[in-house]
Write an enzyme that holds these catalytic residues in place. Structure first.
Site, short mmCIF file in Angstrom:
data_model
loop_
_atom_site.label_atom_id
_atom_site.label_comp_id
_atom_site.label_asym_id
_atom_site.label_seq_id
_atom_site.Cartn_x
_atom_site.Cartn_y
_atom_site.Cartn_z
N LYS A 100 4.14 -7.09 -11.45
CA LYS A 100 2.73 -7.25 -11.77
C LYS A 100 2.43 -8.69 -12.15
O LYS A 100 1.46 -9.29 -11.68
CB LYS A 100 2.37 -6.31 -12.91
CG LYS A 100 0.91 -5.96 -12.97
CD LYS A 100 0.66 -4.93 -14.07
CE LYS A 100 1.12 -3.54 -13.67
NZ LYS A 100 1.16 -2.62 -14.82
N ARG B 290 0.06 -4.86 -20.51
CA ARG B 290 0.46 -4.12 -19.32
C ARG B 290 1.94 -4.29 -19.03
O ARG B 290 2.45 -5.41 -19.02
CB ARG B 290 -0.33 -4.61 -18.10
CG ARG B 290 -1.79 -4.87 -18.37
CD ARG B 290 -2.47 -5.52 -17.19
NE ARG B 290 -2.50 -4.65 -16.02
CZ ARG B 290 -2.91 -5.03 -14.83
NH1 ARG B 290 -3.29 -6.30 -14.63
NH2 ARG B 290 -2.93 -4.19 -13.82
N GLY C 92 3.35 4.60 -12.94
CA GLY C 92 3.07 5.50 -14.05
C GLY C 92 4.23 5.73 -15.00
O GLY C 92 4.12 6.50 -15.94
N MET D 282 5.77 3.48 -16.95
CA MET D 282 5.75 2.72 -18.19
C MET D 282 4.32 2.58 -18.68
O MET D 282 3.41 3.14 -18.11
CB MET D 282 6.45 1.41 -17.98
CG MET D 282 7.94 1.66 -17.90
SD MET D 282 8.85 0.18 -17.73
CE MET D 282 7.94 -0.57 -16.47
N ARG E 25 0.35 -5.76 -5.13
CA ARG E 25 1.79 -5.58 -4.91
C ARG E 25 1.97 -5.00 -3.53
O ARG E 25 1.03 -4.44 -2.96
CB ARG E 25 2.38 -4.65 -5.96
CG ARG E 25 1.81 -3.25 -5.90
CD ARG E 25 2.40 -2.34 -6.95
NE ARG E 25 1.64 -1.10 -6.98
CZ ARG E 25 1.52 -0.30 -8.03
NH1 ARG E 25 2.08 -0.63 -9.17
NH2 ARG E 25 0.84 0.81 -7.97
N HIS F 223 -1.52 9.97 -9.08
CA HIS F 223 -0.08 9.86 -9.36
C HIS F 223 0.75 10.66 -8.36
O HIS F 223 1.72 10.14 -7.79
CB HIS F 223 0.19 10.37 -10.78
CG HIS F 223 1.64 10.40 -11.13
ND1 HIS F 223 2.40 11.55 -11.06
CD2 HIS F 223 2.47 9.41 -11.50
CE1 HIS F 223 3.63 11.26 -11.41
NE2 HIS F 223 3.71 9.97 -11.68
N SER G 65 38.15 3.67 20.48
CA SER G 65 37.05 4.29 19.77
C SER G 65 37.61 4.77 18.43
O SER G 65 38.51 5.60 18.39
CB SER G 65 36.48 5.46 20.56
OG SER G 65 35.49 6.10 19.79
N CYS H 83 33.32 6.71 16.80
CA CYS H 83 32.74 8.05 16.93
C CYS H 83 33.05 8.74 15.60
O CYS H 83 33.90 8.32 14.86
CB CYS H 83 33.31 8.80 18.12
SG CYS H 83 35.09 8.89 18.15
N TYR I 95 29.65 -0.72 20.19
CA TYR I 95 28.67 0.36 20.01
C TYR I 95 29.09 1.30 18.89
O TYR I 95 30.25 1.30 18.48
CB TYR I 95 28.51 1.15 21.31
CG TYR I 95 29.71 1.96 21.69
CD1 TYR I 95 29.90 3.25 21.19
CD2 TYR I 95 30.70 1.42 22.53
CE1 TYR I 95 31.02 3.98 21.52
CE2 TYR I 95 31.82 2.15 22.85
CZ TYR I 95 31.98 3.43 22.35
OH TYR I 95 33.10 4.15 22.65
P1 ADP Z 1 -0.01 0.73 -14.06
O1 ADP Z 1 1.18 -0.07 -13.83
O2 ADP Z 1 0.27 2.07 -14.62
O3 ADP Z 1 -0.95 0.73 -12.90
P2 ADP Z 1 -1.72 -1.25 -15.25
O4 ADP Z 1 -1.13 -2.23 -16.16
O5 ADP Z 1 -1.96 -1.72 -13.88
O6 ADP Z 1 -0.80 0.03 -15.26
O7 ADP Z 1 -3.06 -0.79 -15.94
C1 ADP Z 1 -3.63 0.47 -15.90
C2 ADP Z 1 -5.08 0.36 -15.47
O8 ADP Z 1 -5.81 -0.50 -16.34
C3 ADP Z 1 -5.25 -0.21 -14.10
O9 ADP Z 1 -6.27 0.48 -13.46
C4 ADP Z 1 -5.66 -1.64 -14.35
O10 ADP Z 1 -6.43 -2.15 -13.32
C5 ADP Z 1 -6.45 -1.52 -15.63
N1 ADP Z 1 -6.37 -2.76 -16.40
C6 ADP Z 1 -5.27 -3.34 -16.85
N2 ADP Z 1 -5.55 -4.50 -17.48
C7 ADP Z 1 -6.89 -4.65 -17.40
C8 ADP Z 1 -7.79 -5.65 -17.84
N3 ADP Z 1 -7.36 -6.74 -18.47
N4 ADP Z 1 -9.10 -5.48 -17.60
C9 ADP Z 1 -9.54 -4.38 -16.96
N5 ADP Z 1 -8.74 -3.41 -16.51
C10 ADP Z 1 -7.42 -3.52 -16.73
MG MG Z 2 -1.61 -0.86 -11.99
MG MG Z 3 -0.44 3.58 -15.53
#
Ligand code: ADP
Ligand code: MG
Ligand code: MG
Length: 919
Positions: free
Chosen positions: A26, A96, A105, A107, A363, A481, A794, A861, A881
């Site tokens: 990220k 984040r 989802g 972490m 990503r 998810h 072979s 083989c 092969y």
């Molecule tokens: P995940 O890895 O579970 O997607 P994220 O860190 O991307 O978690 O964040 C979860 C949600 O919160 C995502 O939809 C992201 O776009 C939103 N989000 C994270 N940081 C910000 C921010 N600074 N402003 C607005 N939305 C945010």
């Molecule tokens: Mg995200």
């Molecule tokens: Mg999340």
């Protein structure tokens, strides 16, 4: 102090996209987007290295971190024009998580950090929108109490008793009391009241007040993200995906932008191409007046991104293209830029705050097999990537998905549809309904096929999702998810089947008057999003996929290793050719003695085996001969001039001793001997250790007439085909050899039978090659001599592995799993070729063989020939092969192409390093 904090924002960043190891995926994506000049809310990344340090110091941050964070925060404040914890113009941030590889989802993330009794009034005054501030605050309480105060504190509440769920229930109660369905329908006063309820609940459940201090919130959030790396879910996800425990996660602290400020605000998730089908249109979902995870969480049905990809049944929902045309255009421009820049499909998060677009994540997007193949083909066509890139874009497991079954379309036509949802993971699946993740795991352990049916899934369900054949949910969109995780695994999945009433407490769901209970069978078509009751038949579905053919063509263009199939019947041979085999690497004649239509040849073979005198045996062989010739001819004919490696007879003799009384009587009669005499002859065939007994070439040495019979079958079949104007190229393979003497002995028979047959058909030469299987270590070691007599080798790696390890192939079940579990073996060597032991013998064999005969043809083989890592090994040691079962042929073609592409990538990297060094 080492550098742990990397700033980004205002059109530049300290990090880069290729620094995933340090910044996490990220953080690297945010840095790269900032460097590309995209609108990214300013922030900073605390590196994954600090996560390691944090754990080494038992959960303490190194001194100096605070100073670095404060400095970075000051830069953020400057760019955003707001201050953290300011009573007049407060900045809020998110915390984040982000590991090197995405763990959807698994972490934690906390939004809206910095809302306190000090900052709330200021934000209300500034935004002129109390509703939005209270909405943000109730979200903060929900996320923070869950992530920081409960999970990170190591509290494991019983099922359903987590603080987040308890708070969610309070909100549901309130909505019910107000008679509203959506969060967005709650009023300012509702929210304000809810906040008080929340605070009281947090105190009640966790015995602590919700912190009213920005700084405490910030550092609590940072620590909690680091701790989430060692959360239960994250650990089990890592185990499934093979992600090392010591990678650590980074923490991204980023200025908040708000999609929940009213109807000109929004949040969304998009893919530069459709991750479920590979379709090239920009694809995604969005919600007005929403924040963060709302789209993914499935609490409201999200709107489609644009008209071109609007799914059926969403006609009443506005697309972003319609609702905010200008912002949408901007987003499209970013989409194009990102895809050109990364040269791959990107998974994007964005937020629109009062009409202004912000990019929050990019990503490389997860995709399923069919989508991976289509994208690789189309991106190559668009000249976005080279053929070598393209073959690296599809994993063998993804390609395997295309070779996997779908519901039989004919049966589907007859079946009755009970529910429809979104096609989140294509392919078909049949299984018994289960309603909790733990049931899915337990049932699967008992060898049952299950379909996990849920209202919606959450990260706690991953192990159950993994164990299930397919996943079915009542809620959630294509970016939910369940959809995300299923896609990553290439699993059949249907989400958002809104008509389902899932009742996990009763272990059942209801739909249109039908009740499906635990254990009831369901069939899912994940390509169309259709659910059927009962068990429908399945078929393999590659024929209908034009991208599959195009992709395989790319693989063939890149690879150097040939790919053949192990096939024993004309049917198998046809299948092999359909899958692109360039010949047969192993044709076992024993096959004609098993299964349907085998009675007659089997009887004659038994007669031959139970013969005592040469005369008896000759007679028995004469009777058997027409079968042998016909069998060989049929397969040679299908292969139409492609090489067919025919192994001479290598029967497990004891398996051919008849057991039944009738059969014995018939056999004795036919041989003209008594039952006693037959019993005595059968006893004589008994061996203590048949695996290493009188088999293969050893039979041909004792009874040259057996080899002659097979050789005659081969030559006559080929000669006849050629005289019929067709093509034939047999390769005669002698099995179980350990010394060149055996090869010389059999070569004399080949020469003799060839001369006789050629004369009979008036031909000067019947095309053929002569070679041997290398399946005994001694043969590999003495390869220099073996190659004097053999034109090809072979490697029979099943037996070679058995002989090298001294592990009986048929008895490894008792101990090899233990070896693997205790890490005494990296893998079962019968599945993945051992590159250093068995592999060394192979390498030596090739080297010594080619020293004698430079153009020695070498193949493999045995089942390893279709296993990707083993195929790459075969490429590396210079085989000509590999040969594997017909269904594995496409996988082998892909692996062979990847071997070339990986080599190229490696040497390009080396070159790059050297150039950098030269600078
Ligand atoms: P995940 O890895 O579970 O997607 P994220 O860190 O991307 O978690 O964040 C979860 C949600 O919160 C995502 O939809 C992201 O776009 C939103 N989000 C994270 N940081 C910000 C921010 N600074 N402003 C607005 N939305 C945010
Ligand atoms: Mg995200
Ligand atoms: Mg999340």
């Amino acid at each position: 102090m080492a550098k742990y904090v990397y700033f980004f924002g205002g059109g530049k960043a300290e990090g880069r996209g290729d620094m995933k190891e340090i910044l996490g995926g990220k953080g690297a994506g945010l840095a790269e987007m900032a460097n590309l000049g995209m609108p990214v809310p300013a922030g900073f990344t605390i590196s994954t290295e600090l996560c390691t340090v944090y754990y080494q110091h038992k959960g303490k941050f190194p001194p100096g971190l605070r100073r670095d964070v404060d400095r970075a925060m000051a830069r953020v404040e400057k760019i955003m024009g707001m201050q953290f914890d300011d009573p007049v113009n407060p900045l809020l941030v998110s915390c984040r998580s982000g590991a090197r590889r995405s763990m959807p989802g698994m972490m934690e993330t906390v939004l809206n950090i910095g809302l306190t009794s000090k900052t709330i009034p200021a934000l209300i005054a500034k935004a002129g929108n109390a509703r939005f501030v209270y909405d943000a605050y109730r979200r903060l309480i929900q996320m923070y109490s869950d992530v920081v105060m409960e999970k990170a504190a190591g509290i494991e509440p019983p099922e359903g008793k987590g603080v987040r769920q308890q708070l969610e229930r309070e909100m549901a109660k309130l909505k019910e009391a107000r008679g509203v369905k959506l969060d967005t329908d709650l009023t300012v006063d509702d929210l304000n009241g809810l906040i008080e309820v929340y605070k009281a609940k947090v105190q009640e459940v966790l015995g602590k007040p919700f912190p009213d201090d920005s700084d405490e919130q910030l550092w609590g959030g940072i620590a909690a993200v680091f701790r989430s790396w060692n959360g239960k879910r994250a650990i089990s996800y890592r185990r499934i995906e093979g992600i090392p425990d010591d990678w650590g996660t980074a923490v991204n602290v980023q200025a908040m932008v708000f999609g929940n400020m009213g109807d000109t605000s929004a949040t969304g998730v998009a893919f530069t191409r459709n991750p479920a089908t590979g379709d090239g249109h920009f694809y995604g979902e969005w919600l007005p007046n929403a924040q963060g995870e709302d789209v993914v969480a499935g609490t409201r049905t999200p709107n489609p991104l644009n008209e071109a990809t609007r799914p059926a049944g969403t006609e009443h929902l506005p697309s972003l293209e319609q609702a905010m045309a200008k912002t949408y255009k901007e987003l499209v421009a970013h989409r194009n830029k990102l895809e050109r820049h990364y040269r791959d499909m990107q998974d994007i998060e964005f937020t629109i705050q009062e009409g202004r677009l912000w990019m929050l994540q990019t990503r490389v997007g997860k995709r399923n097999g069919p989508a991976a193949v289509r994208m690789a083909v189309e991106m190559h066509k668009e000249k976005l990537i080279t053929a070598q890139d393209a073959v690296l874009r599809v994993t063998p497991a993804q390609l395997d998905e295309l070779l996997h079954p779908i519901l039989d379309p004919a049966a589907e036509k007859q079946a009755k549809v009970i529910a429809k949802g979104l096609p989140a993971g294509p392919g078909g699946a049949c299984g018994q309904a289960v309603f909790t993740a733990s049931d899915a795991v337990a049932w699967a352990k008992q060898g049952k096929r299950v379909i996990l049916c849920r209202e919606e899934t959450n990260p706690e369900d991953v192990e159950g999702m993994r164990a299930a054949e397919a996943i079915l949910t009542a809620r959630g969109g294509m970016t939910s998810h369940a959809a995300l995780v299923a896609r990553g695994w290439g699993k059949c999945c249907i989400v958002g089947a809104g008509a389902l009433k899932v009742e996990p407490e009763h272990k059942q769901f209801q739909v249109g008057g039908v009740v499906v209970k635990e254990g009831d069978w369901l069939s899912l078509n994940g390509t169309k999003g259709v659910v059927y009751p009962g068990q429908l038949p399945m078929v393999v579905g590659t024929e209908e996929n034009p991208n599959f053919a195009a992709f395989m063509k790319l693989c063939d263009k890149v690879r150097r290793l040939g790919v053949r199939a192990n096939a024993d019947t004309p049917d198998d041979a046809r299948k092999a050719r359909q899958f692109g085999a360039e010949g047969i690497g192993l044709f076992r004649t024993e096959h004609m003695f098993y299964g349907k239509g085998a009675e007659e040849p089997l009887f004659k073979l038994r007669k031959m085996i139970h013969s005592k005198t040469l005369d008896e045996r000759r007679k028995a062989l004469d009777e058997l001969y027409p079968h042998i010739k016909a069998d060989i001819k049929a397969t040679l004919e299908v292969m139409d001039g492609l090489p067919v490696t025919i192994r001479l007879l290598d029967p497990p003799l004891h398996e051919f001793v008849p057991r039944g009384e009738d059969e014995r009587t018939r056999l004795a009669e036919s041989l003209g001997i008594s039952l006693d005499e037959l019993a005595a002859r059968a006893d004589a065939l008994h061996e203590t250790n048949p695996m290493m007994g009188h088999r293969g070439v050893r039979l041909g040495v004792t009874y040259p007439e057996i080899s002659e019979c097979w050789l005659r079958g081969i030559f006559e079949a080929a000669a006849e085909l050629i005289q019929e104007g067709k093509k034939a190229l047999p390769e005669i393979m002698i099995p179980v050899t350990c010394d060149v003497g055996e090869l010389i002995h059999q070569a004399a028979l080949v020469k003799k039978v060839h001369a006789e047959t050629a004369a009979k058909y008036g031909m000067r030469r019947i095309p053929h090659l002569y070679g041997t299987m290398i399946e005994i270590p001694r043969a590999a070691l003495r390869a220099a001599e073996m190659a004097q007599a053999a034109e090809f080798f072979s490697f029979g790696t099943n037996d070679l592995t058995q002989m090298t390890y001294g592990f009986s192939r048929d008895d490894i079940g008792a101990f090899v799993p233990d070896y693997v579990e205790k890490k005494l073996l990296p893998a079962d060597p019968f599945q993945i070729l051992d590159p250093i032991g068995v592999g060394e013998l192979i390498g030596l064999g090739i080297q010594r063989g080619r020293a004698t005969r430079p153009n020695l043809k070498v193949g493999i083989c045995g089942e390893h020939g279709g296993e990707p890592a083993s195929v790459k090994f075969c490429h590396k040691v210079g085989m000509n092969y590999v040969s594997c079962s017909p269904f594995r042929v496409p996988i082998a073609r892909l692996a062979a192409a990847q071997a070339v592409a990986e080599d190229a990538e490696k040497s390009a990297k080396k070159k790059g390093k050297k150039l950098e060094g030269d600078k």
